[in-house]
Design an enzyme around this catalytic site. Structure first.
Site, PDB file in Angstrom:
ATOM      1  CE  LYS A  39      46.788 -28.631   6.078  1.00 31.44           C
ATOM      2  NZ  LYS A  39      45.552 -27.675   7.499  1.00 31.44           N
ATOM      3  CD  GLN A  94      42.241 -28.834   9.014  1.00 28.13           C
ATOM      4  OE1 GLN A  94      43.577 -28.658   8.280  1.00 28.13           O
ATOM      5  NE2 GLN A  94      42.329 -27.146   8.006  1.00 28.13           N
ATOM      6  CG  ASP A 140      48.341 -26.591  11.849  1.00 26.36           C
ATOM      7  OD1 ASP A 140      48.628 -26.122  11.430  1.00 26.36           O
ATOM      8  OD2 ASP A 140      47.120 -26.916  11.999  1.00 26.36           O
TER       9      ASP A 140
END
Ligand code: NDP
Length: 291
Positions: free
Chosen positions: A52, A96, A119
């Site tokens: 990412k 994450q 997200d």
């Protein structure tokens, strides 16, 4: 059978974003900035996070990687999230997953400001998505929908079977496919570990999305002739012929199923690259709102 090449489409999407970054900067604005929080040293998470961060760099986004040891307390993590929420140099950030067992995912996700939740996991974003309102759509289902769109897959009136009901993949995927828009307008069935007659249900699917985390679970006898098959699974299976001792495989038996379907995503090179590209897309959406 046609391959839905997630790698190529993700590249296309990243290139479009890169052009927009250049224009943004030329107009005197700072580039989009994504931060990623990584807790602990889960090898798979480290790989995803590094991918990412690299993807940001490649298209001219700024990125920040914020790492914490596995023993960080939940309170300290929540403080770090508060800081990022208030940081005006940042357009969006993600935490994450998975987090260590002593930290509650839900509490952490709810602490993220919905306007920075690129997200799309915050209940506000999930709720807005279910109502068809403007929101961040989580990256994996968002990336799949983008892939269907770019391959001009017909969805209206089709029966879409989603295998898996997790909050990050199966659940939102089902919501998106039933929306009154394109891609969408499907009749959706969500199957899970308690579903009976799974094979019969899969055989009815015009569009089959497999997101269960079971290597090569979906076999040719479960797939209708001409179906569109999206394989979300990323599974490590032992493979002594590979230097690293394993290979990645999806939830679909690619070889067998490819012969029957009209379109299929490969693993790797399908949904995975689209997920990262869609996270960048969400960060750009956040940055556009800032201008
Ligand atoms: P979860 O483990 O959170 O959810 C799995 C889902 O599959 C659950 O709903 C579960 O049912 C269902 N399930 C499990 N076994 C069966 C079975 N035998 N029959 C029917 N349903 C079953 O996984 P995720 O949703 O997080 O991920 C799914 C897969 O997608 C994994 O391989 C993961 O690595 C991959 N993934 C890939 C991404 C990408 O970018 N390509 C991103 C995210 C995930 P129940 O609810 O009843 O337990």
């Amino acid at each position: 059978m046609k391959l839905m090449d997630g790698k190529a489409i993700a590249k296309q999407l990243r290139e479009e974003l890169a052009v927009e970054v250049t224009e943004m900067v030329a107009q005197g604005h700072r580039p989009p900035h994504l931060a990623v929080i990584l807790v602990g040293n889960n090898a798979a998470s480290e790989t995803y996070v590094n991918a990412k961060v690299k993807a940001c760099k490649d298209i001219g986004f700024e990125s920040s990687l914020i790492q914490f040891p596995p023993e960080i307390t939940q309170e300290m993590l929540l403080h770090a999230i508060d800081d990022l929420n208030e940081n005006e140099d940042l357009d969006g950030f993600i935490v994450q997953l998975p987090l260590p067992n002593h930290i509650d995912d839900k509490t952490v996700i709810e602490r993220i400001l919905p306007s920075k939740d690129v997200d799309g996991f915050h209940p506000i974003n999930v709720g807005k998505m279910s109502l068809g309102l403007d929101c961040f759509i989580s990256a994996t289902p968002g990336g799949i929908v983008e892939l269907l769109k770019r391959y001009k897959i017909e969805t209206e009136g089709k029966h879409c079977v989603v295998l898996g009901r997790s909050n990050i993949v199966g659940g939102p995927m089902a919501m998106l496919m039933r929306r009154n828009t394109y891609p969408g307008n499907c009749t959706v069935t969500v199957a899970h570990s308690r579903t009976k007659n799974l094979k019969e249900i899969c055989l009815q699917a015009d569009i089959l999305v497999a997101a269960i985390g079971k290597p090569e679970f979906v076999t040719a006898d479960m797939v209708k002739e001409g179906a569109v098959v999206v394989d979300v699974g990323i599974n490590r299976v032992d493979d002594a012929t590979r230097e690293r001792g394993y290979r990645l495989t999806g939830d679909v038996d690619f070889k067998g199923v490819a012969e029957k379907c009209s379109y299929i995503t490969p693993v790797p090179g399908g949904v995975g690259p689209m997920t990262i590209a869609y996270l960048l897309n969400n960060t750009m959406i956040a940055a556009r709102k800032r201008k």
